[in-house]
Scaffold this motif. Structure first.
Motif, PDB file in Angstrom:
ATOM      1  N   ARG A  92      34.945  40.526  23.319  1.00 42.01           N
ATOM      2  CA  ARG A  92      35.710  39.421  23.906  1.00 42.01           C
ATOM      3  C   ARG A  92      37.066  39.906  24.441  1.00 42.01           C
ATOM      4  N   ASN A 114      38.137  39.945  28.348  1.00 43.50           N
ATOM      5  CA  ASN A 114      39.362  39.255  28.735  1.00 43.50           C
ATOM      6  C   ASN A 114      40.254  40.180  29.564  1.00 43.50           C
ATOM      7  N   SER A 119      40.682  39.762  33.660  1.00 43.90           N
ATOM      8  CA  SER A 119      42.051  39.559  34.161  1.00 43.90           C
ATOM      9  C   SER A 119      42.371  40.573  35.250  1.00 43.90           C
ATOM     10  N   GLU A 164      39.615  32.728  34.300  1.00 43.01           N
ATOM     11  CA  GLU A 164      38.699  31.811  33.614  1.00 43.01           C
ATOM     12  C   GLU A 164      38.160  30.751  34.576  1.00 43.01           C
ATOM     13  N   SER A 193      40.423  30.716  25.475  1.00 41.99           N
ATOM     14  CA  SER A 193      39.563  30.897  26.643  1.00 41.99           C
ATOM     15  C   SER A 193      38.107  30.546  26.354  1.00 41.99           C
TER      16      SER A 193
END
Length: 151
Positions: free
Chosen positions: A32, A36, A40, A48, A79
């Protein structure tokens, strides 16, 4: 204290499943965090919003809505990634293979996500045991994953 053979078996299984749960918990958190960071980098700070428009995360969105509606269910995180299942991570990786620096790493991770889901479900649903082949695949995946993350 002397335990009967049945109680020893129960204790041994409890320790085994606890260790597996702990391992999967940390593995999922690692994946995760990695997703992330990479999303990004690839999609920008509003990653997201783009993600939920480009990847079918119906199940994750449903879990997030249910969690937000109930005081009994704890908020998992900020998120959508905190509400994803193993197959959702696969959908994300398939949609954005550039998450990995080379295609081979992407393929390696995708190849093992189904087995990880099966192990997770076996633990969550109190299965009597986990087949040795799944344990072996988990060990193999962990070695590959650690190698990929080091690069």
């Amino acid at each position: 204290m002397i335990y009967s053979p049945e109680k020893l078996k129960i204790k041994k299984n409890a320790e085994f499943f606890s260790k597996l749960y702990f391992l999967l918990y940390h593995l999922e958190n690692s994946i995760r965090k990695f997703l992330n960071k990479r999303l990004s980098s690839i999609l920008g700070s509003d990653w997201e919003k783009t993600l939920v428009q480009t990847v079918d995360l119906t199940k994750a969105n449903s879990i997030k809505r249910e969690t937000n509606l109930s005081e009994m269910l704890q908020d998992r995180g900020d998120s959508i990634l905190f509400y994803c299942m193993w197959d959702d991570y696969g959908k994300i990786i398939k949609q954005y293979p550039q998450i990995f620096s080379n295609a081979r790493d992407c393929d390696e991770v995708l190849a093992h996500l189904n087995s990880l889901a099966k192990i997770r479900n076996a633990i969550a649903h109190n299965t009597a045991t986990i087949p040795q082949e799944y344990q072996d695949e988990l060990t193999l995946f962990l070695k590959k994953y650690i190698k990929i993350m080091k690069n």
